[in-house]
Write a protein that holds these residues in place. Structure first.
Motif, PDB file in Angstrom:
ATOM      1  N   THR A 112       0.860  -1.177   0.000  1.00 28.36           N
ATOM      2  CA  THR A 112       0.000   0.000   0.000  1.00 28.36           C
ATOM      3  C   THR A 112       0.897   1.228   0.000  1.00 28.36           C
ATOM      4  O   THR A 112       1.612   1.482   0.969  1.00 28.36           O
ATOM      5  CB  THR A 112      -0.917   0.010   1.245  1.00 28.36           C
ATOM      6  OG1 THR A 112      -1.696  -1.177   1.240  1.00 28.36           O
ATOM      7  CG2 THR A 112      -1.814   1.228   1.249  1.00 28.36           C
ATOM      8  N   TRP A 113       0.868   1.957  -1.105  1.00 22.44           N
ATOM      9  CA  TRP A 113       1.747   3.111  -1.286  1.00 22.44           C
ATOM     10  C   TRP A 113       1.041   4.387  -0.866  1.00 22.44           C
ATOM     11  O   TRP A 113      -0.162   4.542  -1.068  1.00 22.44           O
ATOM     12  CB  TRP A 113       2.162   3.215  -2.754  1.00 22.44           C
ATOM     13  CG  TRP A 113       3.020   2.069  -3.183  1.00 22.44           C
ATOM     14  CD1 TRP A 113       2.597   0.892  -3.710  1.00 22.44           C
ATOM     15  CD2 TRP A 113       4.430   1.982  -3.089  1.00 22.44           C
ATOM     16  NE1 TRP A 113       3.669   0.079  -3.967  1.00 22.44           N
ATOM     17  CE2 TRP A 113       4.810   0.732  -3.594  1.00 22.44           C
ATOM     18  CE3 TRP A 113       5.426   2.849  -2.643  1.00 22.44           C
ATOM     19  CZ2 TRP A 113       6.139   0.322  -3.648  1.00 22.44           C
ATOM     20  CZ3 TRP A 113       6.749   2.437  -2.709  1.00 22.44           C
ATOM     21  CH2 TRP A 113       7.087   1.196  -3.202  1.00 22.44           C
ATOM     22  N   SER A 114       1.802   5.341  -0.311  1.00 22.23           N
ATOM     23  CA  SER A 114       1.225   6.644   0.038  1.00 22.23           C
ATOM     24  C   SER A 114       2.200   7.749  -0.346  1.00 22.23           C
ATOM     25  O   SER A 114       3.409   7.579  -0.291  1.00 22.23           O
ATOM     26  CB  SER A 114       0.887   6.703   1.524  1.00 22.23           C
ATOM     27  OG  SER A 114       2.033   6.496   2.308  1.00 22.23           O
ATOM     28  N   LYS A 115       1.623   8.880  -0.728  1.00 27.82           N
ATOM     29  CA  LYS A 115       2.387  10.075  -1.098  1.00 27.82           C
ATOM     30  C   LYS A 115       2.341  11.065   0.051  1.00 27.82           C
ATOM     31  O   LYS A 115       1.398  11.074   0.840  1.00 27.82           O
ATOM     32  CB  LYS A 115       1.766  10.744  -2.322  1.00 27.82           C
ATOM     33  CG  LYS A 115       2.533  10.533  -3.583  1.00 27.82           C
ATOM     34  CD  LYS A 115       2.078  11.468  -4.672  1.00 27.82           C
ATOM     35  CE  LYS A 115       0.944  10.859  -5.430  1.00 27.82           C
ATOM     36  NZ  LYS A 115       0.623  11.572  -6.650  1.00 27.82           N
ATOM     37  N   SER A 143       1.632  14.375   2.088  1.00 25.83           N
ATOM     38  CA  SER A 143       0.524  15.340   2.064  1.00 25.83           C
ATOM     39  C   SER A 143       0.979  16.667   1.466  1.00 25.83           C
ATOM     40  O   SER A 143       0.159  17.497   1.105  1.00 25.83           O
ATOM     41  CB  SER A 143      -0.022  15.555   3.476  1.00 25.83           C
ATOM     42  OG  SER A 143       0.996  16.060   4.319  1.00 25.83           O
ATOM     43  N   GLU A 173       6.756   8.065  -3.293  1.00 28.11           N
ATOM     44  CA  GLU A 173       5.742   7.305  -2.574  1.00 28.11           C
ATOM     45  C   GLU A 173       6.482   6.337  -1.656  1.00 28.11           C
ATOM     46  O   GLU A 173       7.565   5.860  -1.989  1.00 28.11           O
ATOM     47  CB  GLU A 173       4.855   6.521  -3.528  1.00 28.11           C
ATOM     48  CG  GLU A 173       3.983   7.400  -4.377  1.00 28.11           C
ATOM     49  CD  GLU A 173       3.123   6.614  -5.345  1.00 28.11           C
ATOM     50  OE1 GLU A 173       1.973   7.027  -5.538  1.00 28.11           O
ATOM     51  OE2 GLU A 173       3.596   5.600  -5.900  1.00 28.11           O
TER      52      GLU A 173
END
Length: 65
Positions: free
Chosen positions: A12-15, A17, A28
């Motif tokens: 699960t990738w996140s960038k 804010s 990411e």
């Protein structure tokens, strides 16, 4: 597809804010059981980096100063 790419695509990738989506450089990050994975958000097909948790923690501590 090799095992490394297959495992990275299951994360699960996140960038950040702070990413505006206006074409700037952005990464990411995905946390796995044994490593923190980092990739270019504009080129997700390309292999990223896998860092052990201790190395990532050290980097974030340094960058936050």
């Amino acid at each position: 597809m090799n095992a490394e790419k297959s495992a990275a695509s299951a994360l699960t990738w996140s960038k950040s804010s702070y990413s505006t989506g206006s074409g700037g450089e952005c990464i990411e990050v995905a946390v796995g059981p044994h490593a923190v994975h980092v990739r270019d958000s504009k080129d997700v097909v390309r292999s990223g980096l896998a860092l052990d948790i201790e190395a990532w923690t050290t980097f974030v501590g340094f960058a936050a100063q």
